[in-house]
Scaffold this motif. Sequence first.
Motif, short mmCIF file in Angstrom:
data_model
loop_
_atom_site.label_atom_id
_atom_site.label_comp_id
_atom_site.label_asym_id
_atom_site.label_seq_id
_atom_site.Cartn_x
_atom_site.Cartn_y
_atom_site.Cartn_z
N PRO A 152 0.81 -1.22 0.00
CA PRO A 152 0.00 0.00 0.00
C PRO A 152 0.85 1.27 0.00
O PRO A 152 1.85 1.36 0.71
CB PRO A 152 -0.81 -0.12 1.30
N LEU A 153 0.44 2.22 -0.82
CA LEU A 153 1.06 3.54 -0.80
C LEU A 153 0.75 4.21 0.53
O LEU A 153 -0.42 4.29 0.92
CB LEU A 153 0.52 4.39 -1.95
N PRO A 154 1.76 4.68 1.26
CA PRO A 154 1.49 5.34 2.54
C PRO A 154 0.59 6.57 2.36
O PRO A 154 0.65 7.25 1.34
CB PRO A 154 2.88 5.74 3.05
N ILE A 155 -0.22 6.84 3.35
CA ILE A 155 -1.07 8.02 3.32
C ILE A 155 -0.24 9.28 3.43
O ILE A 155 -0.51 10.29 2.76
CB ILE A 155 -2.11 7.97 4.46
N ARG A 156 0.80 9.23 4.24
CA ARG A 156 1.62 10.41 4.48
C ARG A 156 3.06 10.02 4.79
O ARG A 156 3.35 8.87 5.10
CB ARG A 156 1.06 11.21 5.66
#
Length: 303
Positions: A260-264
């Motif tokens: 998953p692409l990190p949120i931040r």
Amino acid sequence: MGDPWIAFWLQIATVFLVKVVVSEQTGEDLSTAVVVFSNGQQLHRAVKTIQGLRFEGEWAGDIVYMYPISDDFADQYYRRQLHCYNVTIRALPKVDFQAKQNKYYTAKRVDPASDAWTYFMKFHVFDAYFAAWDRVLYLDSGIAVQKPIQHILDLNVSGKLTAFSDTWPDYTWRLHGQFYPKEYPAEYEAMKKQNYNLEIDYFMSTVMYYDTRAVLPHPVPLRETTVALLYALAREFPHCNGDQAIMALLFCAIKPVWTPLPIRTSTTLLYDYLPRSGPAGDYVMLKMNSQQVPPERLCTDES
């Protein structure tokens, strides 16, 4: 070793040779390519995303724009804009689909006048052509780029494909929902016999960042390129939710390289479909941002 596999590796060897020659002659860093795709009707959205990459995104490196070869690309204004922003233009080849696929796409309100193959053109983000770079960042046309994209490029994607989870934030959706088990129960039951794990998280395909070494020379089976394998899966499971479902099936279930692409990061929000974790302006990029419409910027050869 079959002929398709030999041709595949010859193609990769050729593009890597081009990379070395260009790097020696120009000193340019070709390690990352940013890719934008659209059909002819969405070309203006693609140009705005490319403008955002060059300005707010502060990206001076390679950009590749892809479009279906069947589309009319006669709009000279936007063609000049692409050339002015130093964008490589690639026409995607037409892929023949069997007639049985069309009923699923028409049922899902895909324009029946368009060819079914155009429903899966995003597969070409994983073309062997991109083996000339170490990493590829793909953006849907219309993505609003608002901050330097280096925040995303600095992520470690070694051996991975990273993209935002389509099930965030409650994670109640599962991959099986991308294959419409209620609408097409017979097709879904036949798919389950393949023993794929469909009870897993999966990604949205609007922004994808991947390591070409992990994704392109796909080993299952060895004679297939990644694009060919994706199209084969689309033919086998035509009841899918388009290209996103097939890419998720391959990269989450068959060859699980997705993370998953990190949120931040510690300094900024990275990406989301909608601004759900903070103010819209705090993101590096957004798919849908009603608060900010990128201005039309006229690029001239003198600018």
